[in-house]
Write a protein that holds these residues in place. Structure first.
Motif, PDB file in Angstrom:
ATOM      1  N   CYS A 119       0.876  -1.179   0.000  1.00 39.80           N
ATOM      2  CA  CYS A 119       0.000   0.000   0.000  1.00 39.80           C
ATOM      3  C   CYS A 119       0.912   1.227   0.000  1.00 39.80           C
ATOM      4  CB  CYS A 119      -0.870  -0.002   1.253  1.00 39.80           C
ATOM      5  SG  CYS A 119      -1.827   1.518   1.471  1.00 39.80           S
ATOM      6  N   GLY A 120       0.684   2.138  -0.934  1.00 41.88           N
ATOM      7  CA  GLY A 120       1.478   3.374  -0.972  1.00 41.88           C
ATOM      8  C   GLY A 120       0.647   4.545  -0.477  1.00 41.88           C
ATOM      9  N   TYR A 121       1.310   5.495   0.181  1.00 45.30           N
ATOM     10  CA  TYR A 121       0.618   6.700   0.677  1.00 45.30           C
ATOM     11  C   TYR A 121       1.507   7.903   0.378  1.00 45.30           C
ATOM     12  CZ  TYR A 121      -1.981   9.758   3.883  1.00 45.30           C
ATOM     13  OH  TYR A 121      -2.738  10.766   4.423  1.00 45.30           O
ATOM     14  N   ALA A 122       1.025   8.819  -0.448  1.00 42.93           N
ATOM     15  CA  ALA A 122       1.831   9.997  -0.827  1.00 42.93           C
ATOM     16  C   ALA A 122       0.973  11.005  -1.560  1.00 42.93           C
ATOM     17  CB  ALA A 122       2.990   9.568  -1.730  1.00 42.93           C
ATOM     18  N   LEU A 123       1.544  12.177  -1.783  1.00 41.53           N
ATOM     19  CA  LEU A 123       0.913  13.156  -2.661  1.00 41.53           C
ATOM     20  C   LEU A 123       1.038  12.675  -4.109  1.00 41.53           C
ATOM     21  CD1 LEU A 123       2.349  16.463  -1.116  1.00 41.53           C
ATOM     22  CD2 LEU A 123       0.147  15.363  -0.631  1.00 41.53           C
ATOM     23  N   ALA A 124       0.252  13.272  -4.989  1.00 36.84           N
ATOM     24  CA  ALA A 124       0.369  12.935  -6.410  1.00 36.84           C
ATOM     25  C   ALA A 124       1.749  13.367  -6.911  1.00 36.84           C
ATOM     26  CB  ALA A 124      -0.726  13.655  -7.188  1.00 36.84           C
ATOM     27  N   PRO A 125       2.281  12.700  -7.937  1.00 37.08           N
ATOM     28  CA  PRO A 125       3.595  13.089  -8.465  1.00 37.08           C
ATOM     29  C   PRO A 125       3.597  14.571  -8.854  1.00 37.08           C
ATOM     30  CG  PRO A 125       2.754  11.157  -9.613  1.00 37.08           C
ATOM     31  CD  PRO A 125       1.668  11.614  -8.703  1.00 37.08           C
ATOM     32  N   ASN A 126       4.726  15.250  -8.611  1.00 42.04           N
ATOM     33  CA  ASN A 126       4.736  16.701  -8.867  1.00 42.04           C
ATOM     34  C   ASN A 126       5.675  17.111  -9.997  1.00 42.04           C
ATOM     35  OD1 ASN A 126       7.129  16.302  -7.633  1.00 42.04           O
ATOM     36  ND2 ASN A 126       6.869  17.811  -6.000  1.00 42.04           N
ATOM     37  N   THR A 127       6.076  16.128 -10.816  1.00 41.51           N
ATOM     38  CA  THR A 127       6.849  16.486 -12.017  1.00 41.51           C
ATOM     39  C   THR A 127       6.224  15.795 -13.221  1.00 41.51           C
ATOM     40  OG1 THR A 127       8.366  14.591 -11.843  1.00 41.51           O
ATOM     41  CG2 THR A 127       9.049  16.653 -10.760  1.00 41.51           C
ATOM     42  N   THR A 128       6.451  16.359 -14.377  1.00 34.11           N
ATOM     43  CA  THR A 128       6.065  15.714 -15.633  1.00 34.11           C
ATOM     44  C   THR A 128       7.292  15.732 -16.539  1.00 34.11           C
ATOM     45  OG1 THR A 128       3.886  16.696 -15.411  1.00 34.11           O
ATOM     46  CG2 THR A 128       4.423  15.718 -17.540  1.00 34.11           C
ATOM     47  N   PRO A 129       7.771  14.565 -16.955  1.00 34.89           N
ATOM     48  CA  PRO A 129       7.299  13.220 -16.617  1.00 34.89           C
ATOM     49  C   PRO A 129       7.651  12.832 -15.179  1.00 34.89           C
ATOM     50  CG  PRO A 129       9.196  13.141 -18.124  1.00 34.89           C
ATOM     51  CD  PRO A 129       8.943  14.566 -17.818  1.00 34.89           C
ATOM     52  N   ASN A 130       7.233  11.652 -14.754  1.00 27.70           N
ATOM     53  CA  ASN A 130       7.622  11.128 -13.442  1.00 27.70           C
ATOM     54  C   ASN A 130       7.685   9.607 -13.493  1.00 27.70           C
ATOM     55  OD1 ASN A 130       4.898   9.992 -12.453  1.00 27.70           O
ATOM     56  ND2 ASN A 130       4.383  12.072 -13.128  1.00 27.70           N
ATOM     57  N   LEU A 131       8.493   9.043 -12.598  1.00 33.84           N
ATOM     58  CA  LEU A 131       8.734   7.594 -12.611  1.00 33.84           C
ATOM     59  C   LEU A 131       7.468   6.816 -12.263  1.00 33.84           C
ATOM     60  CD1 LEU A 131      10.814   5.315 -12.887  1.00 33.84           C
ATOM     61  CD2 LEU A 131      11.398   5.640 -10.477  1.00 33.84           C
ATOM     62  N   PHE A 132       6.678   7.362 -11.342  1.00 32.70           N
ATOM     63  CA  PHE A 132       5.464   6.688 -10.878  1.00 32.70           C
ATOM     64  C   PHE A 132       4.569   6.307 -12.061  1.00 32.70           C
ATOM     65  CE2 PHE A 132       1.049   7.085  -9.208  1.00 32.70           C
ATOM     66  CZ  PHE A 132       1.090   6.093  -8.242  1.00 32.70           C
ATOM     67  N   GLU A 133       4.381   7.271 -12.966  1.00 37.48           N
ATOM     68  CA  GLU A 133       3.534   6.987 -14.132  1.00 37.48           C
ATOM     69  C   GLU A 133       4.313   6.232 -15.212  1.00 37.48           C
ATOM     70  OE1 GLU A 133       0.440  10.727 -13.593  1.00 37.48           O
ATOM     71  OE2 GLU A 133       2.264  11.027 -14.767  1.00 37.48           O
ATOM     72  N   ALA A 134       5.597   6.556 -15.357  1.00 33.54           N
ATOM     73  CA  ALA A 134       6.389   5.918 -16.425  1.00 33.54           C
ATOM     74  C   ALA A 134       6.454   4.401 -16.247  1.00 33.54           C
ATOM     75  CB  ALA A 134       7.801   6.509 -16.466  1.00 33.54           C
ATOM     76  N   VAL A 135       6.458   3.929 -14.984  1.00 37.77           N
ATOM     77  CA  VAL A 135       6.569   2.471 -14.781  1.00 37.77           C
ATOM     78  C   VAL A 135       5.281   1.885 -14.176  1.00 37.77           C
ATOM     79  CG1 VAL A 135       9.084   2.544 -14.619  1.00 37.77           C
ATOM     80  CG2 VAL A 135       7.744   2.652 -12.533  1.00 37.77           C
ATOM     81  N   HIS A 136       4.209   2.683 -14.168  1.00 38.47           N
ATOM     82  CA  HIS A 136       2.889   2.197 -13.710  1.00 38.47           C
ATOM     83  C   HIS A 136       2.963   1.590 -12.315  1.00 38.47           C
ATOM     84  CE1 HIS A 136       1.695   2.912 -17.841  1.00 38.47           C
ATOM     85  NE2 HIS A 136       2.719   2.180 -18.227  1.00 38.47           N
ATOM     86  N   VAL A 137       3.519   2.355 -11.380  1.00 38.60           N
ATOM     87  CA  VAL A 137       3.701   1.847 -10.012  1.00 38.60           C
ATOM     88  C   VAL A 137       2.370   1.456  -9.374  1.00 38.60           C
ATOM     89  CG1 VAL A 137       4.448   2.507  -7.679  1.00 38.60           C
ATOM     90  CG2 VAL A 137       5.848   3.131  -9.641  1.00 38.60           C
ATOM     91  N   ALA A 138       1.302   2.185  -9.705  1.00 42.21           N
ATOM     92  CA  ALA A 138       0.005   1.935  -9.040  1.00 42.21           C
ATOM     93  C   ALA A 138      -0.602   0.584  -9.416  1.00 42.21           C
ATOM     94  CB  ALA A 138      -0.970   3.065  -9.372  1.00 42.21           C
ATOM     95  N   GLU A 139      -0.078  -0.023 -10.510  1.00 40.84           N
ATOM     96  CA  GLU A 139      -0.638  -1.309 -10.947  1.00 40.84           C
ATOM     97  C   GLU A 139      -0.366  -2.391  -9.922  1.00 40.84           C
ATOM     98  OE1 GLU A 139       0.745  -2.726 -14.826  1.00 40.84           O
ATOM     99  OE2 GLU A 139      -0.342  -1.037 -15.713  1.00 40.84           O
ATOM    100  N   GLY A 140      -1.407  -3.037  -9.444  1.00 42.18           N
ATOM    101  CA  GLY A 140      -1.217  -4.190  -8.558  1.00 42.18           C
ATOM    102  C   GLY A 140      -0.951  -3.833  -7.114  1.00 42.18           C
ATOM    103  N   ILE A 141      -1.049  -2.540  -6.758  1.00 40.94           N
ATOM    104  CA  ILE A 141      -0.904  -2.153  -5.350  1.00 40.94           C
ATOM    105  C   ILE A 141      -2.117  -1.314  -4.950  1.00 40.94           C
ATOM    106  CG2 ILE A 141       1.625  -2.071  -5.566  1.00 40.94           C
ATOM    107  CD1 ILE A 141       1.216   1.077  -5.109  1.00 40.94           C
ATOM    108  N   LYS A 142      -2.219  -1.039  -3.634  1.00 38.93           N
ATOM    109  CA  LYS A 142      -3.234  -0.084  -3.187  1.00 38.93           C
ATOM    110  C   LYS A 142      -2.527   1.272  -3.107  1.00 38.93           C
ATOM    111  CE  LYS A 142      -6.481   0.936   0.402  1.00 38.93           C
ATOM    112  NZ  LYS A 142      -6.804   0.977   1.783  1.00 38.93           N
ATOM    113  N   SER A 143      -2.961   2.225  -3.904  1.00 40.45           N
ATOM    114  CA  SER A 143      -2.282   3.525  -3.937  1.00 40.45           C
ATOM    115  C   SER A 143      -3.196   4.602  -3.371  1.00 40.45           C
ATOM    116  CB  SER A 143      -1.901   3.861  -5.383  1.00 40.45           C
ATOM    117  OG  SER A 143      -1.329   5.143  -5.454  1.00 40.45           O
ATOM    118  N   VAL A 144      -2.790   5.182  -2.246  1.00 37.49           N
ATOM    119  CA  VAL A 144      -3.590   6.237  -1.617  1.00 37.49           C
ATOM    120  C   VAL A 144      -2.883   7.572  -1.850  1.00 37.49           C
ATOM    121  CG1 VAL A 144      -4.551   7.123   0.560  1.00 37.49           C
ATOM    122  CG2 VAL A 144      -4.367   4.640   0.177  1.00 37.49           C
ATOM    123  N   ILE A 145      -3.598   8.512  -2.455  1.00 40.79           N
ATOM    124  CA  ILE A 145      -3.040   9.860  -2.616  1.00 40.79           C
ATOM    125  C   ILE A 145      -3.473  10.662  -1.395  1.00 40.79           C
ATOM    126  CG2 ILE A 145      -3.049  11.961  -4.035  1.00 40.79           C
ATOM    127  CD1 ILE A 145      -1.510   9.527  -5.271  1.00 40.79           C
TER     128      ILE A 145
END
Ligand SMILES: NC(=O)c1ccc[n+]([C@@H]2O[C@H](COP(=O)([O-])OP(=O)(O)OC[C@H]3O[C@@H](n4cnc5c(N)ncnc54)[C@H](O)[C@@H]3O)[C@@H](O)[C@H]2O)c1
Length: 356
Positions: free
Chosen positions: A36-62
């Motif tokens: 389970c991840g807990y954080a603010l939304a990514p604050n750069t474009t691009p960002n690693l979180f979206e580039a590697v689809h970190v939210a896939e298969g986990i519980k992601s809480v913004i």
């Protein structure tokens, strides 16, 4: 690795949308953990979180670590066994313009996470990520040992020094009784690796300039830093989490997770190596600006070697090469999750301490 301890374990990672948190979440997921991840939304474009689809298969809480209600709710619902706390305002230069935000996030936010974990009976192990900058920097030539005084010239460094003092006090005040979780802190230096796009960090700055067809502007060329690949400290965090979970309070201390002693390079050297590995770009060296940044800071990693059985794997040139390889692929438009996992597997293959 880690005797399959992470398979099926419930792990809460704060800061999972960030650079280190994205790599860590992907690695823990690859080890079979339920994350389970807990954080603010990514604050750069691009960002690693979206580039590697970190939210896939986990519980992601913004969510914000200053929001105690949402933080507690997330802990209560997920019932984590291990916590890796990485969420922070991590930039030295931003801490000069945003001192209150830096302290609220790094110090009060950390206290909120420690408290949410304490209120949640499931937590057994807590790895609190600070930095090498937590030490009072006397600009001495040898590496700092874990028992040296905390300090910090700028607001970021001192906020992390505070987190170390907070952790030590918290351990003594609340974590001595049976059933309490085991809390360790991990101090690593500047890390590099694919997918960092933060402002005012050398490699992201170099990559942005190269990709835009501009010269790389170096503002503090003779500053030396120890450089290490992001997977080095992350492997240490995962190892500490494993040891805390399986052997408890024996490992509930601070650990330096620094690079090899010969990994100290000037920022100008690093920029030149980035250009060489990229096969394009050029470097322009400037005079220093006025903001104070510590000139030399090294970690003594004897304790990590002797107590944890951990030591670094990559040389600085190898770390730069892996990092540049990642960015080149990204800018060629390739899908990055598979390549990122491939770099994790290559690293796992190369580490020698796992056999201890
Ligand atoms: N990158 C480095 O070279 C380095 C070196 C030493 C230590 N560290 C430490 O490692 C950790 C991760 O750093 P990084 O480089 O990945 O930084 P990053 O900026 O990429 O990520 C920071 C993460 O913290 C989260 N965050 C920030 N404020 C928050 C808040 N109020 N509530 C919830 N989440 C919040 C962000 O959303 C993000 O997920 C930090 O604690 C940092 O101090 C980093």
């Amino acid at each position: 690795m880690f005797a399959n301890t992470y398979k099926g374990k419930r792990i809460l990672v704060t800061g999972h949308t960030g650079f280190k948190g994205s790599w860590l979440t992907l690695w823990l997921k690859d080890l079979g953990a339920d994350v389970c991840g807990y954080a603010l939304a990514p604050n750069t474009t691009p960002n690693l979180f979206e580039a590697v689809h970190v939210a896939e298969g986990i519980k992601s809480v913004i969510g914000d670590i200053r929001d105690r209600e949402l933080l507690n709710k997330t802990f209560q619902e997920f019932q984590p066994e291990i916590v890796f706390h990485l969420a922070a305002q991590p930039l030295v230069r931003l801490s000069y313009t945003e001192p209150v935000l830096t302290y609220e996030t790094n110090v009060i936010g950390s206290l909120n996470v420690l408290e949410a974990a304490r209120a949640c009976g499931s937590v057994k192990a807590f790895v609190n990520v600070t930095t090498d900058k937590c030490y009072e920097n006397k600009e001495i030539a040898r590496g700092y040992k874990e028992d040296e005084p905390m300090g910090g010239y700028d607001m970021y460094s001192s906020s992390k020094g505070c987190v170390e003092i907070l952790s030590s006090s918290y351990r003594r005040s609340f974590l001595q009784q049976p059933g309490a979780y085991a809390l360790a802190t991990a101090r690593a230096g500047n890390v590099i690796g694919g997918g960092d796009w933060a402002l005012d960090r050398l490699i992201p700055d170099c990559v942005r300039s190269i990709e835009a067809g501009n010269e790389i502007e170096i503002r503090n060329p003779v500053a030396t830093r120890p450089w290490q690949h992001v997977l080095e400290p992350l492997s240490g965090y995962i190892l500490i989490g494993y040891l805390l979970l399986t052997q408890g309070a024996k490992y509930a201390e601070g650990f330096n997770l620094g690079p090899k002693p010969d990994s100290v390079l000037t920022v100008a050297d690093v920029a030149q190596q980035v250009v060489k590995n990229y096969g394009k770009g050029s470097v322009h060296v400037h005079k220093r600006d006025n903001l104070h940044e510590a000139n030399l800071l090294m970690l003594d990693i004897t304790k990590a070697k002797e107590v944890l059985g951990w030591w670094p794997t990559y040389t600085a040139p190898e770390a730069i090469e892996k990092t540049v390889a990642w960015y080149k692929r990204f800018y060629q438009g390739e899908p990055m999750r598979g390549f990122t996992l491939q770099q994790i597997h290559e690293y796992e293959e190369k580490i020698t301490w796992k056999k201890n």
